[in-house]
Design an enzyme around this catalytic site. Structure first.
Site, mmCIF file in Angstrom:
data_model
loop_
_atom_site.group_PDB
_atom_site.id
_atom_site.type_symbol
_atom_site.label_atom_id
_atom_site.label_comp_id
_atom_site.label_asym_id
_atom_site.label_seq_id
_atom_site.Cartn_x
_atom_site.Cartn_y
_atom_site.Cartn_z
ATOM 1 N NE ARG A 223 41.254 39.985 44.074
ATOM 2 C CZ ARG A 223 41.312 41.032 43.793
ATOM 3 N NH1 ARG A 223 42.073 41.463 42.333
ATOM 4 N NH2 ARG A 223 39.559 41.663 43.565
ATOM 5 C CE1 TYR B 284 40.134 46.256 42.061
ATOM 6 C CE2 TYR B 284 41.960 45.191 43.648
ATOM 7 C CZ TYR B 284 41.170 44.589 42.385
ATOM 8 O OH TYR B 284 41.835 43.709 41.627
ATOM 9 C CG ASP C 73 45.126 43.173 43.828
ATOM 10 O OD1 ASP C 73 46.412 44.239 43.625
ATOM 11 O OD2 ASP C 73 44.665 43.611 42.883
ATOM 12 C CG HIS D 104 43.723 47.968 43.127
ATOM 13 N ND1 HIS D 104 43.651 48.689 42.432
ATOM 14 C CD2 HIS D 104 44.699 47.001 42.134
ATOM 15 C CE1 HIS D 104 43.378 48.079 41.159
ATOM 16 N NE2 HIS D 104 43.339 47.027 41.132
ATOM 17 C CD GLU E 112 47.716 41.133 42.178
ATOM 18 O OE1 GLU E 112 46.337 40.628 42.649
ATOM 19 O OE2 GLU E 112 47.249 42.198 41.472
ATOM 20 C CD GLU F 250 46.395 44.770 38.184
ATOM 21 O OE1 GLU F 250 46.254 43.115 38.799
ATOM 22 O OE2 GLU F 250 45.507 45.900 38.845
ATOM 23 N NE ARG G 183 48.224 39.975 39.041
ATOM 24 C CZ ARG G 183 46.954 39.806 38.981
ATOM 25 N NH1 ARG G 183 46.992 38.130 38.173
ATOM 26 N NH2 ARG G 183 46.123 40.219 38.466
ATOM 27 C CD GLU H 106 43.273 38.355 38.075
ATOM 28 O OE1 GLU H 106 43.937 39.384 37.161
ATOM 29 O OE2 GLU H 106 42.465 39.273 39.255
ATOM 30 C CD1 TRP I 131 40.044 52.776 42.981
ATOM 31 C CD2 TRP I 131 40.992 51.460 40.902
ATOM 32 N NE1 TRP I 131 39.811 52.331 42.599
ATOM 33 C CE2 TRP I 131 39.693 51.193 41.603
ATOM 34 C CE3 TRP I 131 42.016 50.286 39.824
ATOM 35 C CZ2 TRP I 131 39.297 49.639 40.818
ATOM 36 C CZ3 TRP I 131 41.133 49.710 39.205
ATOM 37 C CH2 TRP I 131 39.697 50.075 40.018
#
Ligand code: EZ4
Ligand code: CO
Length: 408
Positions: free
Chosen positions: A147, A159, A216, A218, A242, A268, A289, A345, A408
Site C-alpha cells: 500500500r 493519514y 487508501d 480514507h 480503497e 473497513e 474491506r 492487510e 479523516w
C-alpha cells in the site's frame, strides 16, 4: 459443557485492546477481539454489562444460535459497538470449538483453499524518496504487495504516513494519539489529487509493472473527485483504490464505477452485510474491506463473503494494528478457507503487543498463515496484560484549510 465465565480484558501494550475471554466448565478458554479504536471502553462495557451475564450457562457449541440471540435479542441492530461485541463472542466460540475438536478453525470452515494469504504492507513517506526507501524495506521484509501513501506538498501530517520513519519507527502503532483530545490535521483535496498520480508514476518506474500496489483515500472524496482519481491512476494498474468516498452512501460508488476501471475496495467502517447490499448486487466494488472484529465475527463475515462470491467480489480484510492479534488470527482462518479470498492487510503488531498476545500465525515469503494450533491459535498472557493499563486515545480529526471539519 457450558460457558462458566466471561471476562473482559482491557490492556494497552502500546495501544488499547479489548479482549473477551470465555472459559467453559471443562476449562477450555476461548478468546475474542472487540477492539474499537478510540472508543474502546464502549465495546468493553457492552460486553461486560450486557453480554457476559447472558453467556454464563450457555452451550459454547451453539455458535449460530448465540449469534442470533445477541443480534436479534438486542433489538437495536448493527452499529460498530454492538457488532464488535458480537464479533468477540463469535470468535471466542469458534476458538473453543476448534480447541475441543483439536483442529485449527480454518479446518472447521471447510479446510484449506490455498497455501497462505497474500499480505500487503503499508509503505509510506513524506517525500517520494522516503516512500521509495520504505517500499524497498517492505520488500526486504518479505512483502509482495504494497500500500502506497505519501505526504502532500503544502500539507503537514496526513493519514497513513508514518511520521517517525526518519527515526526508524516504521508505523504509528497508535494513530489514535494518547492526548486529551484528538490531534487535528489539515486537508486539501485539490492538492492531493494533483500530487498522487506523480507518486505512482515514480513508484512504477522504480519497481516495474508487476508489484501489486494499493492506495487508501480514507473516505475523503466526492464521487466526481473519486472518478477523477480512479481515471488518473489507471496507467499505474492499481490492485485497488480503497475508501474513495464516505462509507455511508452506497450509491456514490455508481458514479465512480461508471467512470473508471481502477478496482475499488470499501468497508473497513462497515459492520454488516446490509452495508454492502447495493455495492455487491450491482457489482460496484471488487473487494470487501471489513475486519472480522468490526463486522460481527467469523459467522457473519463468512456469510458476507459467500454472498459476495456470487458477484465475483473478493476479500481484502482490514488488518491494522488496531485489530488485535486475536482478530487478525480470525481473519487468517477465513483467508485460507474461503474460495473468494483477495488479499489480507497486514500491519505487524509491536513487540510489546506480541508479548501479551502469543500468536501461532506466521508471515513467510509474503504469505500469512494461521498455523495449525487448535482453535484460533492465539494465547493471552493475563499477567503481561495486567501490566498495561488502559490509556484514553483518540483518532485524529481533519479540517479543510478554512477550518471546516472533513473526513479523516
Ligand atoms: O485508519 O484502522 O486501511 N486501513 C486503515 C486504517 C484505519 C484505522 C482506524 O482505526 O484505513 O489504518
Ligand atoms: Co483503510
Amino acid at each position: 459443557m457450558t460457558i462458566e465465565s466471561a471476562e473482559v480484558v482491557v490492556t494497552s501494550p502500546g495501544r488499547n485492546f479489548v479482549t473477551l475471554r470465555l472459559t467453559t466448565s471443562e476449562g477450555v478458554v476461548g478468546l475474542g477481539d472487540a477492539t474499537l479504536n478510540g472508543r474502546e471502553l464502549a465495546a468493553a462495557s457492552y460486553l461486560r454489562d450486557h453480554v457476559a451475564p447472558l453467556l454464563v450457562g450457555r452451550d459454547p457449541h451453539a455458535i449460530e444460535d448465540t449469534w442470533q440471540y445477541l443480534y436479534r435479542g438486542a433489538y437495536w441492530r448493527r452499529g460498530p459497538v454492538t457488532m464488535a461485541a458480537i464479533a468477540a463472542v463469535d470468535m471466542a466460540l469458534w476458538d473453543i470449538k476448534g480447541k475441543v475438536a483439536g483442529l485449527p478453525v480454518y479446518q472447521l470452515l471447510g479446510g484449506r483453499s490455498r497455501r497462505g494469504a497474500l499480505a500487503y504492507g503499508h509503505a509510506s513517506g513524506t517525500t517520494v524518496e522516503a516512500l521509495v526507501t520504505s517500499i524497498h524495506n517492505h520488500l526486504d521484509e518479505g512483502f509482495r504487495a504494497i500500500r502506497v501513501q505519501s505526504g502532500v506538498p503544502g500539507l503537514g501530517k496526513v493519514y497513513g504516513v508514518g511520521h517517525d520513519q526518519a527515526r526508524g519507527q516504521k508505523y504509528d502503532y497508535e494513530p489514535a494519539g494518547r492526548t486529551a483530545a484528538p490531534v487535528e490535521e489539515t486537508w486539501d483535496t485539490a492538492a492531493y489529487l494533483r500530487h498522487v498520480p506523480g507518486v505512482f508514476e515514480a513508484v512504477r518506474s522504480e519497481f516495474g509493472p508487476e508489484l501489486p500496489l494499493l492506495h487508501d483515500a480514507h473516505h475523503r472524496l466526492t464521487p466526481n473527485q473519486a472518478a477523477q482519481l480512479g481515471r488518473s491512476l489507471e496507467p499505474y494498474d492499481l490492485f485497488w483504490l480503497e475508501d474513495c468516498t464516505p462509507g455511508e452512501n452506497q450509491e456514490a460508488l455508481r458514479r465512480v464505477r461508471s467512470q473508471t476501471t481502477t478496482p475499488l475496495a470499501i468497508g473497513e467502517v462497515f459492520n454488516s452485510v446490509h452495508d454492502y447490499q447495493t455495492l455487491i448486487t450491482e457489482q460496484l466494488i471488487d473487494f470487501v474491506r471489513s475486519s472480522v472484529t468490526h463486522a460481527g465475527g467469523i459467522t457473519a463475515v463468512r456469510k458476507l463473503m459467500d454472498f459476495a462470491a456470487i458477484y465475483q467480489v473478493r476479500s481484502g480484510f482490514h488488518g491494522p494494528t488496531d485489530v488485535s492479534p486475536v482478530g487478525m488470527a480470525a481473519a487468517l482462518h477465513l483467508d485460507v478457507a474461503i474460495h473468494n479470498f483477495g488479499i489480507q492487510e497486514y500491519m505487524p503488531h509491536s513487540a510489546q503487543t506480541l508479548d501479551v498476545f502469543r500468536c501461532g500465525y506466521s508471515f513467510v515469503d509474503g504469505l500469512l498463515d494461521p498455523g495449525e494450533a487448535p482453535g484460533l491459535g492465539v494465547e493471552l498472557d493475563l499477567e503481561a496484560a495486567a501490566a498495561f493499563e488502559y490509556t484514553p486515545a483518540y483518532l485524529p480529526v481533519n479540517r479543510l484549510r478554512d477550518g471546516t471539519i472533513h473526513d479523516w
